[in-house]
Design an enzyme around this catalytic site. Structure first.
Site: not given
Ligand SMILES: O=c1[nH]c(=O)c2[nH]c(=O)[nH]c2[nH]1
Length: 301
Positions: A57, A12, A250
């Protein structure tokens, strides 16, 4: 060529168990999402529909709820170990049980500056996780125990660079010696003992990970993961390995030049996708592997 039944398990998934301790006026709350999966002599259920060896279950669900009262729910690792051992020890046809737990944390609200006895708000921070695989009985018993967390969102606004990388004809990325580094971290660690202070260990490991992220001057997210793992293994000799999965969230410097506005690492676009996905295992080289520990059932843990 014969067709045969391969690997199988059943259980479950995602029982939402909320346990309130109300022995005094100051209540306590534990809030989990628990899944159980059994492996054993279940081929006949698949091959000919014979349920005689199948613990439903639904029964697994009832047990998960009842155990939160009968055995208590203080540490998710202990709860999972007891539930797993119960299925293996009491159901003749069960050879191994995997129990996966997510825990949602609640924080007491303040009323006039004082913690309230029975009202909380859900914490939006990381989700603690545990996964236990109990196999065999008696002297052959093994307990594979994973602890960890997921969705720990963490960001540093400096102290991170990324330079000196390999370049080819498709490389556009500019090196940077001062960037925002952020991730939503998943960390899972494997215990080699069950004689563990689960609560303080969890807090201790989380603290090491967060402090290493903060204080290490990072040359890459890869380096940060390794150093976090190394610090955890150095601090706890009963941790055999730790696995990280870290989306590189990013933060791209936003171009304000068209408006004649200077941007000295002050305004960023927090990009959603795509994201770099950096993963690493940091492991003691002398410890035997335990593949069953990592055999996720729900994909949640
Ligand atoms: O810390 C990072 N590792 C990467 O492998 C990578 N690749 C990237 O484009 N920026 C980053 N930053």
């Amino acid at each position: 060529m014969a067709i045969v039944l391969g690997s199988n398990r059943y259980g479950k998934a995602e029982n939402r168990v909320v346990r309130i301790y109300r022995d005094t006026d100051r209540h306590e709350i534990r809030d989990i999402n628990v899944s159980s999966a059994l492996r054993g002599e279940f081929a006949d259920a698949y091959l000919v529909g014979d349920q005689s060896k199948i613990l439903p279950t639904d029964t697994q669900k009832q047990t998960a709820y009842s155990f939160s009262k009968e055995r208590g729910l203080t540490s998710i690792e202990t709860y999972a170990l007891e539930l797993g051992a119960h299925f293996v020890d009491t159901v003749e046809y069960v050879q191994s049980a995997r129990i996966e737990v997510e825990e949602f944390e609640w924080q007491r609200v303040l009323v006039d500056g004082t913690e309230h006895d029975h009202t909380w708000v859900r914490k939006g921070q990381e989700t603690r996780i545990a996964a236990v695989t109990v196999t065999g009985s008696g002297a052959d018993r093994t307990n594979a125990v994973i602890g960890g967390f997921k969705d720990l969102v963490i960001l540093k606004s400096t102290g991170s660079e990324f330079t000196g990388f390999l370049e080819d004809g498709y490389t556009l990325l500019e090196p940077t010696t001062d960037r925002v580094m952020a991730t939503s971290l998943i960390a899972k660690w494997r215990f080699t003992s069950t004689d563990v202070e689960w609560e303080s260990t969890y807090l201790g490991i989380k603290k090491i990970i967060i402090e290493t992220f903060a204080t290490l001057h990072s040359l890459a997210l890869q380096q940060t993961l390794y150093e976090m793992g190394k610090a955890v293994l150095e601090a706890y000799d009963f941790i055999a390995e730790i696995r990280f999965s870290a989306p590189n969230k990013h933060h791209f410097l936003y171009n304000l030049a068209p408006f004649g506005v200077e941007n000295n690492n002050e305004v960023f676009n927090a990009d959603d996708r795509p994201y770099g996905l950096i993963e690493a295992t940091v492991i003691r080289d002398e410890v035997p592997p335990a593949p069953e520990a990592w055999d996720s059932y729900t994909g949640l843990v």
